[in-house]
Enzyme design. Structure first.
Site, PDB file in Angstrom:
ATOM      1  N   HIS A   1       0.822  -1.171   0.041  1.00 20.78           N
ATOM      2  CA  HIS A   1      -0.029   0.087  -0.064  1.00 20.78           C
ATOM      3  C   HIS A   1       0.664   1.223  -0.077  1.00 20.78           C
ATOM      4  O   HIS A   1       1.951   1.303   0.466  1.00 20.78           O
ATOM      5  CB  HIS A   1      -0.978   0.199   1.204  1.00 20.78           C
ATOM      6  CG  HIS A   1      -0.103   0.149   2.463  1.00 20.78           C
ATOM      7  ND1 HIS A   1       0.343  -1.187   3.016  1.00 20.78           N
ATOM      8  CD2 HIS A   1       0.443   1.281   3.320  1.00 20.78           C
ATOM      9  CE1 HIS A   1       0.975  -0.770   4.082  1.00 20.78           C
ATOM     10  NE2 HIS A   1       1.085   0.761   4.251  1.00 20.78           N
TER      11      HIS A   1
ATOM     12  N   THR B   1       1.615   4.432   1.937  1.00 16.15           N
ATOM     13  CA  THR B   1       1.289   5.182   3.246  1.00 16.15           C
ATOM     14  C   THR B   1       1.003   6.764   2.860  1.00 16.15           C
ATOM     15  O   THR B   1       2.058   7.249   2.617  1.00 16.15           O
ATOM     16  CB  THR B   1       2.325   4.926   4.319  1.00 16.15           C
ATOM     17  OG1 THR B   1       2.561   3.467   4.529  1.00 16.15           O
ATOM     18  CG2 THR B   1       2.168   5.786   5.630  1.00 16.15           C
TER      19      THR B   1
ATOM     20  N   HIS C   1       5.602   6.160  -1.537  1.00 16.60           N
ATOM     21  CA  HIS C   1       6.340   4.894  -2.107  1.00 16.60           C
ATOM     22  C   HIS C   1       5.150   3.884  -1.626  1.00 16.60           C
ATOM     23  O   HIS C   1       4.643   3.890  -0.516  1.00 16.60           O
ATOM     24  CB  HIS C   1       7.872   4.695  -1.510  1.00 16.60           C
ATOM     25  CG  HIS C   1       7.740   4.589  -0.147  1.00 16.60           C
ATOM     26  ND1 HIS C   1       7.993   5.744   0.883  1.00 16.60           N
ATOM     27  CD2 HIS C   1       7.879   3.614   0.885  1.00 16.60           C
ATOM     28  CE1 HIS C   1       8.098   5.163   1.897  1.00 16.60           C
ATOM     29  NE2 HIS C   1       7.970   4.013   2.033  1.00 16.60           N
TER      30      HIS C   1
ATOM     31  N   THR D   1       5.822   0.140  -0.089  1.00 12.17           N
ATOM     32  CA  THR D   1       6.672  -1.148   0.395  1.00 12.17           C
ATOM     33  C   THR D   1       6.255  -2.353  -0.066  1.00 12.17           C
ATOM     34  O   THR D   1       5.364  -2.836  -0.115  1.00 12.17           O
ATOM     35  CB  THR D   1       6.755  -1.050   2.026  1.00 12.17           C
ATOM     36  OG1 THR D   1       7.165   0.287   2.403  1.00 12.17           O
ATOM     37  CG2 THR D   1       7.835  -2.112   2.429  1.00 12.17           C
TER      38      THR D   1
END
EC number: 3.1.4.-
Length: 835
Positions: free
Chosen positions: A718, A720, A797, A799
């Site tokens: 996802h 953040t 970004h 992860t």
């Protein structure tokens, strides 16, 4: 820059000129902003909007509607000041040199023998006040006059040590043709003539600090304005002088006796104003033909009553006869008397002549005392000669320039002086005064004490930066004076010098952050012009002699996009990056890299730093018409009055990022002044914004996508979309804001292009297209006092893994949002939202 508005394009090509066609897809403010950041000096604005022209003019940028090729040619070839409220253009055009002429707007000069000392084949032309007589030269749709004259050179010659006028003028004209035009000085008279009538309508009590001779005609119409200068030279001050002899030095090749008489009378008028705040009747005995009366009457209406056997053509009432003691009774109260009686020498030898002059001096002084002894509201200026005399210690000594330095000086007396203590002054001391001291200013009022005044509007133009003033007193005055217009020298140095040399003195330097004001506009000369109905074709250049214009108590303070606004904020950046830098994207790249954002894909579209603040800091020497502190403050208290349409409001963290970039830029450039300025602006942002950081967060906003084009081993990859530090009872407020932004969140153009190791053991995919929405959400949370975001820059970004992987590059892929949720860190999801 100058903006010349045309309905149709022209075939002619002009140097340093660019064409801008009005963009109907953008509002007038955005068009004005785009025009203001073009890099050429001349802008031909096609299919123009009059509202856009108004916006530019209010910003101090001259923008004029053009109706003919003649108008275009005239305005494109020279610079000018534009009174946009009255549609009057004041050209600063010296092309008249090609007619072998110099120009003056002082009539008395035309009555001298100055033409005998001009360049061969040249002539002198009188053009009226501010060139008003040249209006007939221009048959234009706007009122146009050429305000350029050579009076500044003539006056400089009079006060200089030079005697050869032709060589002096030749040198000065060559300098004028090879150096940058001192545009602020040229337009200053236009500005003063607009400023003080404007202030007089609003304020009953006005104080003016530090006027010079350039203003001597402007204030004739304002007897109630209280002037402060460097004070008079008093009779008692001669105690410091050593005795000297007659010098007999010639000052000017052409006769400047009329100039001296004019300066004496105007000095007396302003001295009278200071005492009585009203216009006097002006009585003059001698000094015919007084052609300079014409000059005074061009500016202000006075009654001149004169006595002289010779004609005085411009006097209101002239008595073609001698003046005697019995005539003193004819002189009324509320008046000044100028006594300039001197018998012609003819063939008398010097001893006989000296005796006559001394007798006449005593007679003149007796007339002055007799005039002042009765009645009220009187001031007298009387011609004197160097001789042994008893004079009132409080009397004022005047020695304005005249053709030759001989034995002559003048005494200025008021009704209190004649009853004051008298002191014996030897002839040699008076010669010392005459030989060494020139009265350089018609304003001889007492010095200004730097302190606030509750009921007065203070104007101090170019008057308070001198280092003989206490710097902190100047700062405190600006911080605390409720109503004022004050200038101080801007710090243009690169080593953050506290003071700089100017002529034979030193000036303190200042930055906007030196002042703690919350009701002031801090701008440049051109920014100030826009506030008072003027604009200018040539913006201030960073010459080292630039000033901040600080307006306290103006009703324009909240009109953020109309006055002292962001027009031209990127102009210097454009000039550099399109001509000198490694790439036109250099500013975007540097701002991201200096904040450790290494994803430069689309950096020119989606930049993580406020370009406004960054440019305002690193190029402050070029764009300080933009009041950065006011812009920050009004946004912080949500009181910015925005007239325009599309307007991007920065999140406070974007401003912080800009300061960080500016500081790194300053270090690379070894620019200590920008370094301090950026540090102080960053501190100011923290002062006016209550910024809190979720550096120890307990909740985060997650964005889940329908498909991820990379391999991953985390449970739910996802984005953040920011972290929060909140109490559980704040969850409803957070979810409300997320819901309010639902449409914008799901419409984000989210893309990814590559993967990389964010840190040891954290493998991520880059994300682009979300920053502007993130900062908008940041603003909403901030305004609701919800702690959102960390102190380090937000790097979007996804992860993918907590193990080391190799970087993967792919064709840019658009990601489709599946859901947006709020989850407690190491806890449960408390809110989930799908499209």
């Amino acid at each position: 820059m100058k903006v010349l508005a045309l309905r149709h394009s022209v075939a002619q090509v002009y140097a340093d000129t660019q064409v801008y066609t009005h963009d109907d897809t953008k509002d007038n403010y955005e068009n004005a902003f785009l025009i203001s950041n073009l890099t050429t000096h001349n802008i031909l604005y096609l299919n123009y909007s009059t509202k856009t022209l108004e916006i530019l003019n209010k910003s101090g940028i001259a923008a004029v509607e053009i109706q003919s090729l003649e108008e275009l040619f005239t305005l494109i070839r020279c610079n000018f000041t534009y009174d946009y409220e009255n549609n009057i253009i004041y050209l600063h055009d010296y092309s008249y040199y090609t007619n072998n002429e110099i120009r003056t707007d002082q009539h008395w000069v035309t009555k001298t023998d100055i033409e005998e000392y001009l360049l061969p084949g040249w002539k002198l032309t009188y053009v009226g006040y501010n060139g008003s007589d040249t209006r007939g030269h221009y048959n234009f749709s706007f009122t146009c006059q050429n305000a350029a004259t050579d009076d500044d050179l003539i006056i400089e010659y009079i006060y200089s040590e030079a005697l050869d006028f032709q060589n002096f003028m030749l040198k000065k004209i060559k300098e004028r043709m090879t150096t940058s035009l001192p545009i602020a000085r040229l337009s200053n008279r236009v500005f003063r003539d607009k400023l003080f009538p404007s202030l007089r309508k609003k304020y009953q009590h006005i104080v003016n600090v530090g006027p010079r001779n350039e203003s001597m005609f402007t204030f004739l119409n304002f007897p109630s304005i209280k002037q402060f200068s460097n004070g008079p030279y008093l009779v008692k001050d001669t105690i410091k002088l050593k005795q000297e002899r007659w010098l007999g030095k010639r000052v000017s090749q052409f006769d400047i006796g009329q100039y001296k008489n004019m300066m004496n009378v105007i000095t007396t008028v302003y001295y009278y104003y200071n005492l009585y705040q009203k216009k006097p009747i002006i009585y003059m005995v001698g000094s015919a033909p007084s052609y300079w009366i014409y000059d005074v009457k061009q500016y202000s209406d006075f009654t001149f009553e004169t006595w002289d056997p010779l004609d005085t053509p411009y006097s209101s009432i002239h008595h073609k006869e001698l003046f005697f003691e019995k005539d003193v009774a004819k002189l009324r109260d509320n008046s000044i008397l100028y006594i300039d009686i001197r018998t012609d020498r003819r063939n008398a030898d010097w001893r006989e002549w000296r005796k006559t002059v001394e007798e006449q001096t005593i007679s003149n002084l007796k007339l002055a005392y007799q005039y002042l002894a009765s009645g009220k509201s009187k001031v007298c200026c009387v011609k004197m000669t160097a001789m042994d005399l008893e004079l009132p210690i409080s009397a004022k000594l005047l020695h304005h320039p005249t053709t030759e330095i001989r034995s002559e000086f003048y005494l200025l007396l008021d009704i209190w002086d004649i009853s004051n203590v008298k002191r014996f002054i030897p002839k040699g001391v008076l010669y010392s005064f005459i030989n060494n001291i020139i009265t350089e200013n018609v304003f001889i009022q007492p010095p200004f004490k730097i302190k606030t005044s509750k009921n007065e509007y203070i104007v101090a133009l170019y008057a308070l930066s001198n280092d003989f003033n206490d710097r902190m007193n100047v700062i405190n005055l600006i911080n605390n004076q409720k109503q004022s217009l004050i200038t101080v020298r801007i710090n243009n140095t690169f080593k953050d010098e506290p003071k700089v040399g100017f002529k034979n003195i030193y000036d303190w330097t200042f930055l906007p952050t030196d002042f703690n004001t919350t009701d002031s506009i801090i701008t440049s000369y051109d920014g100030c012009l826009g506030i008072f109905g003027l604009s200018i074709s040539l913006a201030s250049k960073p010459t080292g002699n630039n000033h901040l214009f600080i307006l306290n108590g103006t009703d324009k303070y909240y009109k953020l996009d109309q006055f002292a606004n962001h027009t031209g904020i990127s102009r210097r950046s454009h000039q550099i990056r399109f001509s000198e830098s490694a790439t036109s994207y250099s500013g975007y790249i540097f701002r991201d890299l200096s904040n450790n954002n290494f994803n430069l894909i689309g950096t020119n579209i989606e930049n993580s730093v406020s370009g406004h603040v960054y440019n305002a800091l690193i190029y402050y020497r070029y764009n300080y018409s933009f009041d950065l502190k006011r812009w920050i403050y009004l946004h912080s208290i949500e009181k910015a009055d925005i007239e325009g349409g599309k307007y991007y409001e920065h999140a406070p963290i974007e401003l912080i990022y800009a300061c960080r970039s500016a500081k790194e830029f300053a270090l690379l450039q070894d620019d200590l002044t920008v370094l301090r300025y950026a540090n102080e602006i960053e501190r100011y942002i923290h002062k006016v914004y209550s910024i809190t950081y979720a550096d120890d967060p307990n909740y985060f906003i997650g964005i889940k996508f329908k498909h991820i084009p990379y391999k991953y081993d985390v449970k739910i990859p996802h984005l953040t979309f920011g972290v929060l530090f909140i109490s559980d009872n704040m969850i409803p407020d957070v979810t409300r804001i997320i819901k309010d932004m639902k449409k914008e969140l799901f419409e984000m153009d989210v893309t990814t292009s590559y993967t990389y190791m964010l840190s040891d053991g954290t493998y991520v995919a880059n994300i682009s297209g979300v920053l502007s929405t993130y900062f908008k959400m940041y603003n909403l949370f901030y305004k609701n006092q919800i702690t959102f975001g960390q102190s380090r820059m937000f790097i979007p970004h996804i992860t993918l893994s907590f193990s080391s992987r190799k970087t993967v590059r792919i064709e840019t892929v658009k990601l489709k949002i599946d859901s947006i949720y709020l989850r407690k860190i190491r806890g449960d999801t408390v809110f989930d939202m799908s499209e």
